[in-house]
Design an enzyme around this catalytic site. Structure first.
Site, PDB file in Angstrom:
ATOM      1  N   ARG A  90       0.103   4.292  -0.534  1.00 53.75           N
ATOM      2  CA  ARG A  90      -0.564   5.503  -0.009  1.00 53.75           C
ATOM      3  C   ARG A  90      -0.465   6.677  -0.979  1.00 53.75           C
ATOM      4  O   ARG A  90      -0.757   6.576  -2.124  1.00 53.75           O
ATOM      5  CB  ARG A  90      -0.010   5.875   1.382  1.00 53.75           C
ATOM      6  CG  ARG A  90       0.058   4.714   2.381  1.00 53.75           C
ATOM      7  CD  ARG A  90      -1.281   4.182   2.768  1.00 53.75           C
ATOM      8  NE  ARG A  90      -1.203   3.305   3.928  1.00 53.75           N
ATOM      9  CZ  ARG A  90      -2.069   2.322   4.181  1.00 53.75           C
ATOM     10  NH1 ARG A  90      -3.080   2.061   3.380  1.00 53.75           N
ATOM     11  NH2 ARG A  90      -1.952   1.580   5.251  1.00 53.75           N
ATOM     12  N   ASN A 122      -6.839   0.442  -2.392  1.00 57.95           N
ATOM     13  CA  ASN A 122      -7.685   1.027  -1.333  1.00 57.95           C
ATOM     14  C   ASN A 122      -7.163   2.403  -0.899  1.00 57.95           C
ATOM     15  O   ASN A 122      -6.998   2.688   0.269  1.00 57.95           O
ATOM     16  CB  ASN A 122      -7.802   0.072  -0.126  1.00 57.95           C
ATOM     17  CG  ASN A 122      -6.465  -0.193   0.548  1.00 57.95           C
ATOM     18  OD1 ASN A 122      -5.416  -0.040  -0.056  1.00 57.95           O
ATOM     19  ND2 ASN A 122      -6.502  -0.583   1.811  1.00 57.95           N
ATOM     20  N   HIS A 178       0.887  -1.175   0.000  1.00 58.68           N
ATOM     21  CA  HIS A 178       0.000   0.000   0.000  1.00 58.68           C
ATOM     22  C   HIS A 178       0.920   1.219   0.000  1.00 58.68           C
ATOM     23  O   HIS A 178       1.468   1.587   1.044  1.00 58.68           O
ATOM     24  CB  HIS A 178      -0.876   0.005   1.248  1.00 58.68           C
ATOM     25  CG  HIS A 178      -1.776  -1.205   1.369  1.00 58.68           C
ATOM     26  ND1 HIS A 178      -3.089  -1.219   0.936  1.00 58.68           N
ATOM     27  CD2 HIS A 178      -1.551  -2.448   1.875  1.00 58.68           C
ATOM     28  CE1 HIS A 178      -3.629  -2.406   1.176  1.00 58.68           C
ATOM     29  NE2 HIS A 178      -2.710  -3.174   1.756  1.00 58.68           N
ATOM     30  N   HIS A 186       1.144   3.156   8.633  1.00 64.38           N
ATOM     31  CA  HIS A 186       0.381   4.191   9.354  1.00 64.38           C
ATOM     32  C   HIS A 186       1.389   4.828  10.310  1.00 64.38           C
ATOM     33  O   HIS A 186       2.329   4.162  10.758  1.00 64.38           O
ATOM     34  CB  HIS A 186      -0.762   3.569  10.158  1.00 64.38           C
ATOM     35  CG  HIS A 186      -1.756   2.833   9.317  1.00 64.38           C
ATOM     36  ND1 HIS A 186      -2.701   3.445   8.538  1.00 64.38           N
ATOM     37  CD2 HIS A 186      -1.934   1.499   9.124  1.00 64.38           C
ATOM     38  CE1 HIS A 186      -3.436   2.538   7.905  1.00 64.38           C
ATOM     39  NE2 HIS A 186      -2.990   1.346   8.239  1.00 64.38           N
ATOM     40  N   ASP A 193       2.369  -7.051   2.426  1.00 64.07           N
ATOM     41  CA  ASP A 193       1.197  -6.265   2.838  1.00 64.07           C
ATOM     42  C   ASP A 193       1.669  -4.996   3.563  1.00 64.07           C
ATOM     43  O   ASP A 193       1.136  -4.622   4.605  1.00 64.07           O
ATOM     44  CB  ASP A 193       0.255  -7.085   3.735  1.00 64.07           C
ATOM     45  CG  ASP A 193      -1.096  -6.379   3.938  1.00 64.07           C
ATOM     46  OD1 ASP A 193      -1.327  -5.337   3.302  1.00 64.07           O
ATOM     47  OD2 ASP A 193      -1.905  -6.882   4.741  1.00 64.07           O
TER      48      ASP A 193
HETATM   49  O1  DOR Z   1      -4.342  -4.332   8.234  1.00 64.29           O
HETATM   50  C1  DOR Z   1      -4.604  -3.985   7.096  1.00 64.29           C
HETATM   51  N1  DOR Z   1      -4.228  -2.778   6.624  1.00 64.29           N
HETATM   52  N2  DOR Z   1      -5.306  -4.818   6.301  1.00 64.29           N
HETATM   53  C2  DOR Z   1      -5.776  -4.416   5.106  1.00 64.29           C
HETATM   54  O2  DOR Z   1      -6.421  -5.187   4.457  1.00 64.29           O
HETATM   55  C3  DOR Z   1      -5.555  -3.044   4.623  1.00 64.29           C
HETATM   56  C4  DOR Z   1      -4.350  -2.469   5.237  1.00 64.29           C
HETATM   57  C5  DOR Z   1      -4.216  -0.974   5.028  1.00 64.29           C
HETATM   58  O3  DOR Z   1      -4.406  -0.509   3.906  1.00 64.29           O
HETATM   59  O4  DOR Z   1      -3.882  -0.271   5.976  1.00 64.29           O
END
Ligand code: DOR
Length: 431
Positions: free
Chosen positions: A61, A91, A59, A288, A284
């Site tokens: 961002r 996402n 991700h 954050h 993954d």
């Molecule tokens: O823990 C997660 N964070 N699971 C996900 O499926 C999305 C991801 C995120 O985008 O932060």
């Protein structure tokens, strides 16, 4: 006189223990064995050379989440961790559900990324799946069977419908399989119980049953051995589910809140026992900030950063004899490339010349080595082997903390129809 190759990696140690010279020209391997005359030679004595990784699940961002990560910092993390290709998840805010949003995302990556990349299409009932496929989406999803950060769950009817649409166009559906049984909890153990292991197994079975027979399904971040055995498609596991359990942390420590949740240590160890059944290890990478992660368990966003630490943690496990180097290469590089339909990196003539060179010794992970904007890692202090050099498309792009000019490549999916008048990047001219 024979023409010179672009680069020779001299005296590199291959995963099978052989010492060889790797001759590279035009971004691909020309020959492995005796050296060819070269424009540039890099001495790789005492360094292990592995095909660089393809991380199928990151991700990156950007946009409204720029404070967590962007393409520059995320891709620098990738390169410094021996990853030269990343597949970005859709996402984002807003999620990527139209060809225009997809093109804009590809454009952002083409401008800022220092590693090669692909971008997935978001899957919602009204997403323009067919159009995004033609616009170059690599795959579809995560397809959410339960809500997670910035992703809503599909109803069973919508799930069946989108799986049928993805099957019709020959796309790869990447699945986030979970069930949510109760409200957000105040503890890590509670979070694990709210999204329980048997719920993951049921969700995996439900998706396998709902998809048309010949679907291409890929199950993301499976956290339990039983779900791995139940999956009717390729299986991905993350470093955090292999290395971390909720029992290793204070029960109110929301930094390691993630979906699917960290499990018990016994379940974590069972994942290692399934090593041979795991097709892909992907990070993954879900950054954050520490401020966000310092919130209470109910409010902290789920997700763990990991693109830079994934291969280094695994190589350290190979050095203590837990798994073979060949199996790490298979799960982080060869198999993801094959699932995605991109050229593999490797030691045969014609292979993509993306390599990472690792020292013989492990070191402890420290935060000052990491490039992610989020600036924390649950692996601080753990044993790892970081690459000292990384080669991408035959160019040295990283050496001991220094980045050099790179030519990242965009990898579109199989459905891509190049528009006559749109240029994403100068580098798409070959497509
Ligand atoms: O823990 C997660 N964070 N699971 C996900 O499926 C999305 C991801 C995120 O985008 O932060």
């Amino acid at each position: 006189m024979a023409s010179k190759v672009d680069l020779v990696l001299k005296n590199a140690k291959l995963p099978d223990g052989r010492i060889a010279d790797i001759s590279i020209t035009g971004g691909v391997v020309r020959h492995v064995g005796a050296p060819c005359p070269a424009v540039e030679t890099i001495d790789c004595q005492q360094l292990l050379c592995l095909p660089a990784a393809v991380d199928m699940h990151v991700h990156m961002r950007g946009g409204r989440q720029l404070h967590k990560e962007d393409w520059k910092t995320g891709s620098m993390s990738a390169i410094a961790g021996g990853v030269t290709v990343v597949v970005d998840q859709p996402n984002t805010i807003p999620p990527i559900t139209t060809p225009e949003l997809l093109q804009a995302r590809i454009g952002e990556a083409a401008r800022d990324s220092v590693c090669s990349f692909a971008v997935n299409a978001g899957v919602t009932p009204d997403a323009m799946l067919e159009e995004m496929w033609q616009a170059g989406a690599m795959a579809f999803g995560e397809v959410f069977t339960a809500p997670s950060s910035y992703g809503s769950a599909l109803t069973p009817a919508d799930l069946e419908n989108v799986l049928a649409r993805i099957h019709r166009i020959g796309g790869l559906a990447t699945i986030h399989a979970e069930e949510v049984e109760s409200e957000e909890s105040a503890t890590l153990q509670g979070h694990c119980n709210a999204r329980p292991p048997d719920g993951e197994v049921r969700a995996v079975k439900a998706v396998t049953a709902a998809a048309p027979q010949t679907s291409r399904l890929h199950f993301c971040h499976l956290s339990t051995a039983e779900a791995i055995r139940a999956a009717g498609g390729t299986v991905e596991v993350t470093p955090h589910h292999l290395f971390l359990s909720w029992e290793q942390f204070d029960d109110t420590d929301a930094s390691v809140k993630v979906n699917p949740p960290l499990r018990r240590d016994a379940e974590r160890r069972d994942l290692w026992l399934c090593w041979d059944r795991i097709d892909v290890i992907a990070s993954d990478h879900a950054p954050h900030t520490l401020t966000e992660k310092s919130l209470c368990m109910r409010e902290a966003p789920p997700g763990i950063p990991g693109v830079q630490t994934m291969v280094p943690l695994l190589v350290a496990q190979a050095y203590v004899g837990r798994v073979s180097l060949a199996s790490i290469v298979e799960k982080t590089s060869t198999t993801p490339a094959s699932i995605l339909g991109i050229p593999r990196a490797g030691f045969e003539a014609g292979d993509r010349a993306d390599f990472a060179l690792y020292p013989e010794r492990t070191s402890d992970i420290s935060l000052d080595q990491l490039y992610s904007k989020c600036d924390w890692s649950p692996y601080e202090g753990r044993s790892a082997v970081f690459p000292v050099m990384v080669i991408m498309r035959g160019d040295l792009v990283y050496r001991e903390g220094e980045f050099f000019e790179a030519s990242p490549r965009w990898f579109p999916g199989d459905g891509y129809i190049p528009p006559q008048s749109i240029y994403y990047t100068a580098d798409t001219a070959h497509l």
